[in-house]
Design an enzyme around this catalytic site. Structure first.
Site, PDB file in Angstrom:
ATOM      1  N   ASP A 176      -7.135   4.424  -4.376  1.00  0.00           N
ATOM      2  CA  ASP A 176      -7.599   4.388  -2.949  1.00  0.00           C
ATOM      3  C   ASP A 176      -8.392   5.854  -2.638  1.00  0.00           C
ATOM      4  O   ASP A 176      -8.517   6.845  -3.661  1.00  0.00           O
ATOM      5  CB  ASP A 176      -6.584   3.993  -1.837  1.00  0.00           C
ATOM      6  CG  ASP A 176      -7.225   3.590  -0.612  1.00  0.00           C
ATOM      7  OD1 ASP A 176      -7.830   2.729  -0.543  1.00  0.00           O
ATOM      8  OD2 ASP A 176      -7.439   4.584   0.219  1.00  0.00           O
ATOM      9  N   LYS A 231       0.826  -1.328  -0.104  1.00  0.00           N
ATOM     10  CA  LYS A 231       0.022  -0.056  -0.037  1.00  0.00           C
ATOM     11  C   LYS A 231       0.837   1.267  -0.047  1.00  0.00           C
ATOM     12  O   LYS A 231       2.196   1.230   0.167  1.00  0.00           O
ATOM     13  CB  LYS A 231      -0.887   0.259   1.175  1.00  0.00           C
ATOM     14  CG  LYS A 231      -2.057   0.827   1.023  1.00  0.00           C
ATOM     15  CD  LYS A 231      -3.297   0.139   0.556  1.00  0.00           C
ATOM     16  CE  LYS A 231      -4.342   1.143   0.106  1.00  0.00           C
ATOM     17  NZ  LYS A 231      -5.679   0.590  -0.103  1.00  0.00           N
TER      18      LYS A 231
HETATM   19  P1  NDP Z   1     -12.898   8.168  -2.700  1.00  0.00           P
HETATM   20  O1  NDP Z   1     -11.700   8.992  -2.260  1.00  0.00           O
HETATM   21  O2  NDP Z   1     -13.466   7.846  -3.774  1.00  0.00           O
HETATM   22  O3  NDP Z   1     -14.013   8.575  -1.536  1.00  0.00           O
HETATM   23  C1  NDP Z   1     -14.064   8.488  -0.056  1.00  0.00           C
HETATM   24  C2  NDP Z   1     -15.371   8.860   0.541  1.00  0.00           C
HETATM   25  O4  NDP Z   1     -15.000   8.904   1.849  1.00  0.00           O
HETATM   26  C3  NDP Z   1     -15.693  10.587   0.299  1.00  0.00           C
HETATM   27  O5  NDP Z   1     -16.958  10.665   0.018  1.00  0.00           O
HETATM   28  C4  NDP Z   1     -14.961  11.289   1.393  1.00  0.00           C
HETATM   29  O6  NDP Z   1     -15.355  12.629   1.668  1.00  0.00           O
HETATM   30  C5  NDP Z   1     -15.007  10.269   2.553  1.00  0.00           C
HETATM   31  N1  NDP Z   1     -14.065  10.414   3.409  1.00  0.00           N
HETATM   32  C6  NDP Z   1     -12.787  10.208   3.281  1.00  0.00           C
HETATM   33  N2  NDP Z   1     -12.241  10.403   4.445  1.00  0.00           N
HETATM   34  C7  NDP Z   1     -12.988  10.687   5.261  1.00  0.00           C
HETATM   35  C8  NDP Z   1     -13.089  10.988   6.804  1.00  0.00           C
HETATM   36  N3  NDP Z   1     -11.802  11.171   7.429  1.00  0.00           N
HETATM   37  N4  NDP Z   1     -14.307  11.399   7.392  1.00  0.00           N
HETATM   38  C9  NDP Z   1     -15.223  11.469   6.638  1.00  0.00           C
HETATM   39  N5  NDP Z   1     -15.406  10.992   5.446  1.00  0.00           N
HETATM   40  C10 NDP Z   1     -14.217  10.940   4.724  1.00  0.00           C
HETATM   41  O7  NDP Z   1     -12.344   6.891  -2.076  1.00  0.00           O
HETATM   42  P2  NDP Z   1     -12.929   5.625  -2.142  1.00  0.00           P
HETATM   43  O8  NDP Z   1     -14.281   5.414  -2.315  1.00  0.00           O
HETATM   44  O9  NDP Z   1     -11.938   4.901  -3.269  1.00  0.00           O
HETATM   45  O10 NDP Z   1     -12.420   4.615  -0.585  1.00  0.00           O
HETATM   46  C11 NDP Z   1     -13.289   4.565   0.255  1.00  0.00           C
HETATM   47  C12 NDP Z   1     -12.891   3.413   1.454  1.00  0.00           C
HETATM   48  O11 NDP Z   1     -12.859   2.205   0.479  1.00  0.00           O
HETATM   49  C13 NDP Z   1     -11.503   3.512   1.765  1.00  0.00           C
HETATM   50  O12 NDP Z   1     -11.179   3.064   3.126  1.00  0.00           O
HETATM   51  C14 NDP Z   1     -10.760   2.660   0.892  1.00  0.00           C
HETATM   52  O13 NDP Z   1      -9.434   2.423   1.542  1.00  0.00           O
HETATM   53  C15 NDP Z   1     -11.563   1.617   0.710  1.00  0.00           C
HETATM   54  N6  NDP Z   1     -11.504   0.685  -0.450  1.00  0.00           N
HETATM   55  C16 NDP Z   1     -11.461   1.162  -1.827  1.00  0.00           C
HETATM   56  C17 NDP Z   1     -11.041   0.499  -2.949  1.00  0.00           C
HETATM   57  C18 NDP Z   1     -11.237   1.031  -4.180  1.00  0.00           C
HETATM   58  O14 NDP Z   1     -10.961   0.346  -5.114  1.00  0.00           O
HETATM   59  N7  NDP Z   1     -11.160   2.443  -4.370  1.00  0.00           N
HETATM   60  C19 NDP Z   1     -10.869  -0.816  -2.696  1.00  0.00           C
HETATM   61  C20 NDP Z   1     -10.999  -1.515  -1.398  1.00  0.00           C
HETATM   62  C21 NDP Z   1     -11.125  -0.792  -0.314  1.00  0.00           C
HETATM   63  P3  NDP Z   1     -15.156  13.778   0.845  1.00  0.00           P
HETATM   64  O15 NDP Z   1     -15.723  13.683  -0.573  1.00  0.00           O
HETATM   65  O16 NDP Z   1     -15.700  14.925   1.728  1.00  0.00           O
HETATM   66  O17 NDP Z   1     -13.444  13.825   0.654  1.00  0.00           O
END
Ligand code: NDP
Length: 445
Positions: free
Chosen positions: A166, A126
């Site tokens: 991510d 990662k």
């Molecule tokens: P994105 O950046 O596309 O979206 C993240 C979302 O979560 C946004 O809505 C963001 O809000 C919100 N968010 C992020 N940090 C915080 C925080 N500290 N408090 C509250 N809300 C938060 O990321 P992903 O959708 O790709 O990833 C989301 C999760 O899924 C993570 O845990 C990631 O590790 C996991 N994941 C992702 C994969 C992938 O293929 N993308 C694969 C496996 C797991 P805002 O818009 O305000 O920033």
């Protein structure tokens, strides 16, 4: 916890001070592994756990870039190459101001087991940076990505280490990173990154895969109780890549998805989230959820607060680590929760997981439930290696088979170790045994 493992745990925690999220991930895995070590004392003799907790390589580097005003900015870049027993290191890059070594190590550690569970030949790694892409122009994001890759390129490769997206890293960032890699190396090495655009080596279904896979896994859990998504009231946290695609898939299976969040607040849309509008606001315009609420009648927007205050029968946490605590879990359980599928990595605190398990709620931990993203990345690597590109239908079918397989493997492992329905145990033991066997076979490395 097993006394033999307690001593190893204490050493690991002492050797990695100040890394709270890494500690949490390690402890959670160790709590499942006592029974495995009763059956396999050879794992203890070969110090498999001590080796697993020590990354094979940790890279930390300076990322200098200039903003649009011409000012010099400095960020910190990370790549933790955790374990290559099963294949090249594989795992995403996260760009978020909260990123530090402890976050990257927790994510890399989880990734080892997740990747093993997919059945694909991929190791765990990662990376990321404390860079915050929010509010930055495209040109600033490009300059940052180019500088980041100017160091990272020497550590990665299709047979070595294959990063992906991510939080904060989506198609735009992967494009800038790939372009710089190609420019520096003078190689069109498609398999070095996944999450690429469809016209230049990407895979159909990769953007949808994590969210779709989380819902498929949750549907399989529901089936074990003769239930399904049809008619469920679903709440999703986040509104990024994973959340949006989880919402779309849950709706396609007949669920009513009534709420989702971003880091500023959450919306409640009792008529069901309008996915097309959500994509427009969040993906195309890079806007905020309050813009969604402003454009659709009957939607309430709550500034701040917790989306877990909204009642649900199925909860899909898809934002970030430790976003759902014990109190929120207890409230959800009191109000009729039947299942949780973790789209994010470690979104439920240890207290929350205990509440769900004690209440008999179906609980799919992230390392199993969200493995569809990395599994489809491995399918992207397959297509790159054979210079082929598959149809949406074929790729989605592969994803579905993989998620059903992960579910069944976790369930069968939980049964085998005497705790039916405990997907945490099933995922941890199922992933661990596969990696441990490979490490034993490969000698002391
Ligand atoms: P994105 O950046 O596309 O979206 C993240 C979302 O979560 C946004 O809505 C963001 O809000 C919100 N968010 C992020 N940090 C915080 C925080 N500290 N408090 C509250 N809300 C938060 O990321 P992903 O959708 O790709 O990833 C989301 C999760 O899924 C993570 O845990 C990631 O590790 C996991 N994941 C992702 C994969 C992938 O293929 N993308 C694969 C496996 C797991 P805002 O818009 O305000 O920033």
């Amino acid at each position: 916890m097993d006394a033999r493992l307690e001593a190893i745990r204490d050493t690991v925690l002492a050797r990695n001070p100040g890394e709270a999220e890494f500690h949490q991930a390690v402890v959670e895995v160790f709590e499942s592994l006592g029974p495995v070590h009763d059956r396999h004392p050879e794992f203890l003799d070969a110090a498999i756990l001590e080796r697993l907790c020590e990354p094979e390589r940790q890279i930390i580097f300076r990322v200098p870039w200039t903003d649009d005003a011409g000012r010099v900015q400095i960020n910190r870049g990370f790549r933790v190459e955790f374990n290559s027993a099963l294949g090249p290191y594989k795992g995403g890059l996260r760009f978020h101001p909260s990123v530090y070594l402890g976050i990257v190590k927790f994510l890399g550690f989880e990734q080892i087991f997740k990747n093993a569970l997919t059945g694909m030949p991929i190791g765990g790694g990662k990376g990321g940076s404390d860079f915050d892409p929010r509010g930055r122009s495209d040109a600033e994001v490009m300059r940052f990505c180019q500088s980041f890759m100017t160091e990272l390129y020497r550590h990665i490769g299709e047979y070595t280490d294959v990063p992906a997206g991510d939080i904060g890293v989506g198609g735009r960032e992967i494009g800038y990173l790939f372009g710089q890699y190609k420019r520096i190396t003078n190689r069109y090495e498609s398999g070095v990154l996944t999450g690429k655009g469809i016209s230049w080596g990407g895979s159909l279904v990769r953007p949808e895969a994590t969210g779709f896979g989380t819902v498929i896994f949750t549907q399989e859990m529901l089936k074990t109780r003769g239930d399904s998504f049809d008619g469920q009231r679903v709440v999703v946290s986040g509104s990024g890549n994973v959340a949006i695609n989880a919402i779309a898939k849950a709706q396609s299976l007949g669920a009513a998805v009534v709420a989702c969040s971003d880091s500023s607040g959450y919306i409640v849309d009792e008529a069901g989230i309008d996915v097309a509008l959500l994509r427009e606001v969040k993906e195309e315009e890079r806007g905020r959820l309050k813009d969604y609420a402003a454009r659709r009648s009957g939607v309430s927007y709550v500034d701040g607060g917790s989306v877990w205050d909204v009642d649900a029968t199925v909860a899909l946490p898809c934002a970030t680590q430790n976003e759902l605590d014990g109190d929120a879990a207890a409230r959800l359980v009191r109000n009729g929760l039947v299942a949780v599928g973790e789209g994010a990595n470690m979104p439920s605190t240890r207290e929350a997981v205990a509440v769900f398990q004690e209440a008999g709620v179906l609980f799919g931990p992230g390392k199993a439930a969200n493995a569809g993203g990395v599994a489809t990345s491995a399918l992207e690597m397959q297509q790159n290696a054979s210079r082929d590109s598959w149809s949406f239908e074929h790729t989605e079918e592969r994803l579905t088979d993989i998620m059903v397989g992960i579910h069944d493997r976790c369930a069968a492992t939980a049964d085998e170790y005497g705790d039916p329905g405990n997907y945490v145990l099933g995922a941890n033991i199922g992933g661990f045994v596969k990696v441990a066997d490979a490490m034993l076979a490969q000698g002391l490395i």
